[in-house]
Scaffold this active site. Structure first.
Site, PDB file in Angstrom:
ATOM      1  CG  ASN A 128     -10.627   9.304 -22.480  1.00 44.70           C
ATOM      2  OD1 ASN A 128     -10.337  10.433 -22.066  1.00 44.70           O
ATOM      3  ND2 ASN A 128     -11.698   9.060 -23.209  1.00 44.70           N
ATOM      4  CB  ILE A 136     -18.517  11.469 -12.483  1.00 43.33           C
ATOM      5  CG1 ILE A 136     -18.317  12.672 -13.404  1.00 43.33           C
ATOM      6  CG2 ILE A 136     -17.876  11.716 -11.134  1.00 43.33           C
ATOM      7  CD1 ILE A 136     -19.204  13.857 -13.039  1.00 43.33           C
ATOM      8  CG  ASP A 137     -17.980  12.275 -17.739  1.00 47.56           C
ATOM      9  OD1 ASP A 137     -19.006  12.793 -17.265  1.00 47.56           O
ATOM     10  OD2 ASP A 137     -16.974  12.935 -18.056  1.00 47.56           O
ATOM     11  CG  MET A 143     -21.834  17.482 -14.652  1.00 47.25           C
ATOM     12  SD  MET A 143     -20.459  17.237 -13.511  1.00 47.25           S
ATOM     13  CE  MET A 143     -20.116  18.937 -13.038  1.00 47.25           C
ATOM     14  NE  ARG A 155     -17.227  18.244 -21.556  1.00 47.10           N
ATOM     15  CZ  ARG A 155     -16.213  18.725 -20.837  1.00 47.10           C
ATOM     16  NH1 ARG A 155     -16.162  20.011 -20.573  1.00 47.10           N
ATOM     17  NH2 ARG A 155     -15.252  17.959 -20.422  1.00 47.10           N
ATOM     18  CD  GLU A 173     -22.215  19.005 -19.031  1.00 43.05           C
ATOM     19  OE1 GLU A 173     -22.185  20.196 -18.730  1.00 43.05           O
ATOM     20  OE2 GLU A 173     -21.370  18.177 -18.640  1.00 43.05           O
ATOM     21  CE1 TYR A 227     -18.187  22.866 -11.951  1.00 41.73           C
ATOM     22  CE2 TYR A 227     -16.526  23.139 -10.257  1.00 41.73           C
ATOM     23  CZ  TYR A 227     -16.942  23.330 -11.548  1.00 41.73           C
ATOM     24  OH  TYR A 227     -16.119  23.974 -12.433  1.00 41.73           O
ATOM     25  CD  GLN A 269     -24.534  16.445 -12.169  1.00 40.40           C
ATOM     26  OE1 GLN A 269     -24.923  15.656 -13.000  1.00 40.40           O
ATOM     27  NE2 GLN A 269     -24.251  17.697 -12.473  1.00 40.40           N
TER      28      GLN A 269
END
Lengths: 454, 454
Positions: free
Chosen positions: A118, A147-148, A190, A192, A247, A337, A339
Site C-alpha cells: 500500500n 504476503i500479508d 509473520m 505485524r 508476531e 524469512y 515465509q
C-alpha cells in the site's frame, strides 16, 4: 472500481518498472507480466527499463535495460522468489517524488509500474499528481504484492497464496511432528498488523484433532492468562497443543506483547519477574547493538528476533509447571524469512494471478487509463473459483483517506473469518483461503485401530 | 561390513517395528519398506505389529496391528513426514531391555526392527544380547534414520537428503531475498554435534557471489572475533553477507557458545556486557520455566529457543557499529522444526533409499542374519550415483567402543569436506551431498548488463 480515465489517445514513450518492499515467491511473475505484455505494444511502448532497488535506485538513475532480456532468462527469474530487480523500503518524500518525475521526463518515461504494497500505491499517487500538475502525461500503475494479504479493495493479494502455502505445509509437518513427539509448540508467523498469514496455518488441518489447535492474530487482543488457559485446556484434551501466533499479537490497547505495559503487569502478577528481567535485558542488548530500529514507515522491526516465541514458550511452561507441578515439553519456532522467500513452494494459482496483474496493469495503461491499482475480483469459490482483474484508484488502495485521518491503511482479517473466542478461524476463512493455496501434500495418519493389549 | 550370522534356518513368528527419536521427512518410507517386504514372507513372518511411540509404548504393550493396513493408507503415511507410529526419546535401561525381551517372548516376536539413530542401534544390541543369553532366537535390526547424517559406518543416512533439500531451498530463498534487500543475515541450522545439515546450505549457491558466504559448524571451533572479522570482510566485498551456523557451534573446548566461558570472556573484552546480562537473564527465565532441561541422553535442548541467532545478530551488529559508526541491517533466523518435518519437501533419492533400507532389513533377517544395522554403500557419484544396502554390526553403528571409552559416537563432517579457514565447505562436499538432495528449484538472476546511467 475504476481508476481515473483520461482518453487522450495512446501515448508513446518508454516504460519503467520497479519492485518495492519485502519479497514474495511470485513478485517476479508480476515483473514478467509487465515485460511480456509491454512487448506486445511496441508501437507505443519503446524502451523497457527496470529500476534497480526500486525508487531508491531510480532516484540515483540506477536503471537496468530489460528490453533485450531473453525469454529464458526472464522465465527463470519469474520462477524464483524475491525481487529480481532488487527492492527497497523507501517511502519517498514529496521532494523525492518531484525528482522521480523529473527523471521520468528526462528519460521520456510515459509508463510507470510499481510492484509493491500500500505504501507503493501511495507513492504512485503522489508521483502522478506531480506529473498532472506539470501537464506531463504519465501513466502510473500500482501492481499489488504482499504476503500479508492486507491491501484494501482487492479480494486478496498476489504473494499471499504462496506464503500461505508455505505456512500451511510448515504446520502440517509440525502437527505430524507433534503427534509423534507430543508436547506444546508455539509457532510465531509473520504479520505485524494483520493475521492473514497466521490464519493460513488452519489449512494444515485434515484429521480430527489436528493442529493448529489455537490461532492468535493481532485482530483479537489477548492477555497471557487467556492464552495460558486456552493452551492448558487443549493440552488436557489432546495431551498436546500446537499454537499459531502472529508476531503482532497485541494487548487491548493495540500494543505488541513485547512493548505492552499490560503484559508486564500480568507477568508481575503471575510472579514471572525473570521474564520481565529478560525482556529488559533484551531491549538493552538490542539498543547497544543499534538494532532497536524502526523502518521509515515507523514499524518496529520484530521479524529479526525470536523474542516473542521464546517469551511465550517460557510463560506457558512456567504457568503449567505451577498448575501441574511439572513443566510440559514446550517448544517454539519463529518461522522467519522462509515465509516470504522460500525457493520451491509456490501456489500455482498465486503464480498465475501474479503474472496476470502485471499483464493487466500494462493493458489498462494501453487502454487509456492514466493511473490505478490492479485488484483481483473473485467471481466464484470452491471448484468454481475464478478471479478477474479490475482497476481501482490508487488512493483507495493506498487508503489515503484513512492515512489522512491517522488511521491504519491495511485490511484486517474480516470478523466473519474469526471465531467468537478470538482464538481460531471459521470455516468461511478456509473456504476463502483454500483456492489461493491450491493442492497440499499428503498428510497420512496411521489409525490406531484395535490395540492388541489394554 | 557384516552382522553376526547364525544360519539356523528361517525362524517362524511375529514381527514388530518401531520408530525412535526426532522425525524425518522419509522415516515412514522405511516403515513402509519393513511392512511391504514382510508381507512377501508370510510363511515365516506371521503378524506385523507396530510399537506406538517406540519402546516407550512397547514397554506398556501399546501395540498397533499393522497386518491389515490397506496399501493406500500405508502409501499416504509413507509420503508424510514424522513418525507415523509415534516416537520417543527413551534410552532403555538394562531392565527396560529385559522387559522388552520378555514382551517379545510373550508375543512370539521373532523379528524386531527399530528405525532410529545411533542410540536405537545401541538399544537393539542390548536387547539381542539378552535374547541370546536366554537362548531365544530373535532377529534384531536397526534401520537408520537421522537428519543429522552423523551415523557411523554408513555413507549417509536416510532422512538427511530431504532435510538438506529443505535447508538448501531455504538458503536459496534467503540469498535471493538478501540480494533484493541487502544486509547481514545469520541462519542457525539444526546440528548439535555435527555440521552436516548446516553444510547443506552451500547447495543453495549457483551464481558468482551467491550466499551462504560463510558456514560455521561444530567441527571447527570459533571465537566471536573470528566470526565478526569474517562477516565484516564479506560485507565489505559484497555489501551483504549470508551466514549459516550450526546450533552447536562451539569454542575450542567444545562448549556451545551459550555455555562457554571463552565466549563470555570475549564479550567482556569487547565491552558487550549487555549480551552477557541477557544470556544470564535467559538462563534464569528458562530455569524458572522448568525449561533448562536435558534429555535422557544428556543433550541440552537448544533447538527450542532462538537464543543463539539473536545473540550472534546483536554481537555482529554491535561490533560493526563500532567499526563503521553505523550498525548494518542484521537479521537472524533459527530454522526450526521445519528442517526435520516440513510437509512436501522430499528428496526423491532420499525417499527411495529410506524405503530400501526398510525392505533390506527384512530381507537380511529372512536370509538368516540374526542382527545388524542396514547401511548405505555408495558405489558411484555424480551421474553415476548409486548405492547398495549392506549390513553392518549394531555395535559398530552404535559406536559401542567409542561409548565405552566415553567418546562421542557420531560421525563428524570429514576434514576433506571443510576448508582450511574452517568457515566453508569444499567442492568435495558439494559432490557428496548433491546426489542426496536431487533437483533444486530455479534460482534466476536478472543480470545487470549495461546500466543506462553512471
Amino acid at each position: 472500481m475504476s481508476g481515473r480515465i483520461q482518453r487522450t489517445g495512446i501515448v508513446e514513450g518508454n516504460l519503467v518498472v520497479g519492485q518495492s518492499g519485502g519479497p514474495t515467491a511470485v513478485i517476479n511473475q508480476s515483473l514478467m507480466g509487465v515485460i511480456r505484455e509491454a512487448r506486445f505494444h511496441k508501437d507505443y511502448i519503446k524502451k523497457i527499463y527496470g529500476m534497480h532497488n526500486g525508487i531508491e535506485g531510480f532516484l540515483k538513475e540506477d536503471i537496468i535495460d530489460l528490453g533485450g532480456k531473453l525469454p529464458r532468462e526472464l522465465a527463470e527469474v519469474a520462477s524464483s522468489p524475491a525481487s529480481g530487480l532488487g527492492s527497497c523500503r523507501k517511502k519517498p518524500t514529496e521532494d523525492d517524488c518531484k525528482k522521480i518525475f523529473e527523471i521520468c521526463r528526462k528519460l521520456n518515461v510515459r509508463y510507470f509500474f510499481y510492484i509493491g504494497g500500500n505504501d507503493s500505491a501511495l507513492s504512485a499517487g503522489i508521483i502522478n499528481r506531480i506529473a498532472a500538475a506539470n501537464n506531463y502525461e504519465l501513466r502510473v500503475f500500482h501492481v499489488p504484492k504482499t504476503i500479508d494479504n492486507d491491501l484494501l479493495v482487492t479480494d486478496h493479494c498476489p504473494g499471499y497464496g504462496s506464503a500461505a502455502k508455505y505456512v500451511a505445509q510448515c504446520f502440517m509437518g509440525n502437527d505430524l511432528d507433534q503427534r509423534a513427539l507430543p508436547g506444546i509448540k508455539i509457532d510465531v508467523c509473520m504479520g505485524r498488523t494483520a493475521g492473514w498469514l497466521t490464519a493460513a496455518s488452519a489449512l494444515a488441518r485434515k484429521h480430527e484433532g489436528d493442529g493448529p489447535h489455537l490461532i492468535y492474530v493481532p485482530e483479537r487482543p489477548k492477555t497471557l492468562k487467556e492464552i495460558v488457559a486456552d493452551i492448558s485446556r487443549i493440552y488436557k484434551k489432546y495431551k498436546r497443543c500446537l499454537v499459531a501466533a502472529s508476531e503482532g499479537i497485541c494487548d487491548k490497547d493495540g500494543h505488541e506483547f513485547l512493548n505492552s505495559e499490560h503484559i508486564r503487569r500480568e507477568l508481575h502478577e503471575m510472579g514471572m519477574q525473570s521474564v520481565i528481567k529478560w525482556m529488559d535485558a533484551f531491549g538493552e542488548m538490542l539498543k547497544d547493538a543499534g538494532r532497536a530500529e524502526k523502518d521509515s514507515f515507523g514499524h518496529v522491526q520484530l521479524s529479526g528476533t525470536g523474542a516473542l516465541a521464546d517469551m511465550l514458550a517460557c510463560v506457558v511452561a512456567a504457568a503449567m509447571k505451577r498448575e501441574t507441578g511439572k513443566a510440559p515439553r514446550v517448544r517454539s519456532d519463529t518461522l522467519g524469512y522462509a515465509q516470504r522467500s522460500f525457493a520451491g513452494i509456490v501456489s500455482e494459482v498465486d503464480s498465475r494471478e501474479a503474472l496476470m496483474v502485471g499483464e493487466a496493469a500494462v493493458k489498462y495503461s494501453i487502454l487509456g487509463n492514466i493511473d490505478g491499482s490492479v485488484v483481483l475480483d473473485r467471481t466464484g469459490n470452491g471448484e468454481n473459483y475464478h478471479v478477474e482483474p479490475a482497476l481501482a484508484s490508487l488512493d483507495d488502495v493506498a487508503g489515503l483517506k484513512l492515512v489522512e485521518k491517522g488511521k491504519p491503511n491495511h485490511k484486517p482479517l474480516s470478523d466473519k473469518f474469526l471465531n467468537a473466542e478470538g482464538n481460531d478461524v471459521t470455516p468461511e476463512f478456509i473456504e476463502y483461503a483454500m483456492p489461493l493455496v491450491g493442492t497440499l501434500p499428503p498428510k497420512g495418519l496411521l489409525r490406531r485401530g484395535e490395540t492388541l493389549q489394554k
